[in-house]
Enzyme design. Structure first.
Site, PDB file in Angstrom:
ATOM      1  N   GLU A   6       9.084   8.513 -16.486  1.00  0.00           N
ATOM      2  CA  GLU A   6       7.693   8.922 -16.723  1.00  0.00           C
ATOM      3  C   GLU A   6       7.219   8.481 -18.111  1.00  0.00           C
ATOM      4  OE1 GLU A   6       7.083  12.987 -14.297  1.00  0.00           O
ATOM      5  OE2 GLU A   6       8.863  12.913 -15.539  1.00  0.00           O
ATOM      6  N   HIS A  24       0.838  -1.217   0.000  1.00  0.00           N
ATOM      7  CA  HIS A  24       0.000   0.000   0.000  1.00  0.00           C
ATOM      8  C   HIS A  24       0.869   1.262   0.000  1.00  0.00           C
ATOM      9  CE1 HIS A  24      -3.406  -2.628   1.291  1.00  0.00           C
ATOM     10  NE2 HIS A  24      -2.434  -3.231   1.955  1.00  0.00           N
ATOM     11  N   SER A  70      13.935  21.646 -15.541  1.00  0.00           N
ATOM     12  CA  SER A  70      12.712  22.406 -15.778  1.00  0.00           C
ATOM     13  C   SER A  70      13.098  23.706 -16.465  1.00  0.00           C
ATOM     14  CB  SER A  70      12.027  22.692 -14.447  1.00  0.00           C
ATOM     15  OG  SER A  70      11.179  23.809 -14.568  1.00  0.00           O
ATOM     16  N   LYS A  98      15.093  21.883 -10.417  1.00  0.00           N
ATOM     17  CA  LYS A  98      14.419  20.629 -10.747  1.00  0.00           C
ATOM     18  C   LYS A  98      15.293  19.660 -11.535  1.00  0.00           C
ATOM     19  CE  LYS A  98      10.595  19.501 -10.348  1.00  0.00           C
ATOM     20  NZ  LYS A  98       9.365  19.982 -10.991  1.00  0.00           N
TER      21      LYS A  98
END
Ligand code: ARG
Length: 461
Positions: free
Chosen positions: A291, A157, A278, A284
């Site tokens: 992804e 979980h 970024s 970043k």
């Protein structure tokens, strides 16, 4: 206007929009090589059947070789009216060798031709995909062996559950990849079957020796029903399912690493080669490679679903709807191939941060071990589980961690606790205690690696 292959009974003009709508040359040109390979073999089969002289066949084979060369060198000029790869190659062959080119298609249809081409093409691609999968698995096994002593929290979980070896986590993904690799081998056998000689739907009228043709093209077998032969796209659906499942596995692997590479976890650092910055926030570092691995699973599901639906209500044999099998197949191959290679690149350059992994382990993850300690002293598990829960609560009330509870305190909860209870609070020992096959002990994890290595070596053999 150029003469159409099937133009005999057609007198009216085709709507130019229809021409473009109908054409598949834009995407099926990637089949040029297998289309030529199939045609060369077919030309030889026509000689055996007494329909071509050896000299005619030689001229066709040489002409086709010339066409292949033009494709290979990027010099093949697609003309208006080249509807698909079959018509394009035949048109060019006619220009090169003249009238004899008109004999090549004797007894053959584009229906058995395309079904054969796609099988030849996919068969080759599968060889590459197999190599990419093996390479990914090989890299993972090396890491798992080398980093076997690193511990980290295991999650259910996405909540910290019990300590595990980092290698055990990594191998949990490798087993999925191993099943994918086996599954690919299994479906490859169903791809490698030859429909050529099925004609349009009713078979070849010229006593083509199909077994010999299949042997020449390295097919393991032929299709035994011409109507099924031109219609069957199961092998494409099966491949798309394979690609979907493999992509889903890569997606879940990527998702774990996205979480583990977040600043909050910090277990791993993705190499710069697989991240981006970024355009706005200078601090970043984004895990784009991961992804994309996660994101591409969506399109695979789409390709699989799309083709299954396309085929669902089709009447027997060939229908033009089947032309819609190619773009999803080609896209699936491109993307699963890229994904396997990117996953391998990410994994082989990934930096692990053992300190962060260790720091994320907390004594509460040993609450189960506390219960197991009591079980070993003869306490029934249900009771032991209850006592361990009470210990967690006691520690919380005292504002200390579970491992800081004094033995005297534990004894207040159950008389079975003895001085040796302090040995519970050792993460390495906890992992070692799970020494069952498939467990987290060093022996059990090394056994997994040995098993997978033997499997991998068997594949290369
Ligand atoms: N481009 C077609 C396809 O991809 C080739 C077969 C065409 N057959 C036909 N009868 N029009 O399916």
């Amino acid at each position: 206007m150029t003469k159409k292959l099937w133009g005999g009974r057609f007198t009216g003009k085709t709507d130019p929009l229809m021409e473009a709508f109908n054409a598949s040359i834009n995407f099926d040109q990637r089949l040029w090589q297998v289309d030529i390979q199939g045609s060369q073999a077919y030309a030889r089969a026509l000689v055996d059947a007494g329909l071509l002289t050896a000299a005619e066949a030689e001229s066709l084979v040489a002409g086709l070789q010339q066409v292949a060369q033009e494709w290979a060198q990027g010099e093949f000029a697609i003309r208006e009216g080249d509807e698909d790869i079959h018509t394009a190659n035949e048109r060019r062959l006619t220009e090169l060798v003249g009238a004899v080119a008109g004999k090549l298609h004797t007894g053959r249809s584009r229906n058995d031709q395309i079904a054969t081409d796609v099988r030849l093409w996919l068969r080759q691609e599968i060889v590459h995909l197999r190599q990419h999968a093996d390479q990914l698995i090989g890299v993972a096994l090396e890491r798992a062996a080398e980093e076997i002593d690193l511990l980290m929290p295991g999650y259910t979980h996405l909540q910290p559950a019990q300590p595990v070896r980092w290698s055990h986590w990594l191998l949990s993904h490798v087993w999925a990849w191993q099943r994918d690799a086996d599954r690919l081998d299994e479906l490859a056998a169903r791809v490698n079957i030859m429909p050529l000689g099925s004609g349009a739907l009713a078979g070849n009228p010229f006593a083509i020796d199909r077994a010999r043709l299949a042997a020449e093209l390295n097919f393991a077998d032929i299709t035994y029903n011409s109507m099924d032969g031109v219609s069957d796209r199961d092998f494409i659906i099966e491949f798309l399912f394979w690609a979907t499942l493999a992509m889903v596995h890569l997606s879940r692997f990527a998702e774990d690493l996205i979480v583990y590479s977040s600043r909050e976890f910090g277990f791993v650092t993705l190499a710069d080669a697989y991240s981006t910055g970024s355009s706005l926030m200078p601090q970043k570092k984004n895990p784009d490679a991961l992804e994309l691995l996660r994101g591409k699973s969506g399109r695979m599901v789409g390709h699989l679903t799309g083709l299954v639906v396309t085929i669902k209500g089709l009447p027997s044999t060939y229908n033009k709807d089947l032309q819609e099998d190619k773009e999803p197949l080609f896209d699936a191959v491109t993307n699963i191939s890229g994904s396997l290679q990117i996953a391998c690149g990410v994994l082989s350059t990934l930096q692990v941060n053992p300190m962060a992994m260790r720091a994320a382990l907390s004594p509460e993850m040993l609450a189960t071990d506390l219960a197991e300690y009591l079980v070993r002293k003869g306490v029934p598990f249900r009771e032991a589980h209850h006592v361990a829960g009470a210990a967690v609560q006691m520690a919380e009330l005292q504002g200390i961690s579970l491992s800081q509870l004094a033995v005297e305190d534990l004894q207040k909860l159950h008389s079975a606790f003895e001085a040796d209870a302090i040995a519970i609070w050792d993460f390495d020992e906890s992992v070692e205690r799970r020494d069952v096959d498939g467990g987290t002990s060093r022996r059990a994890v090394l056994a997994q690696i040995a098993h997978l290595r033997a499997w991998l070596a068997g594949r290369h053999g």
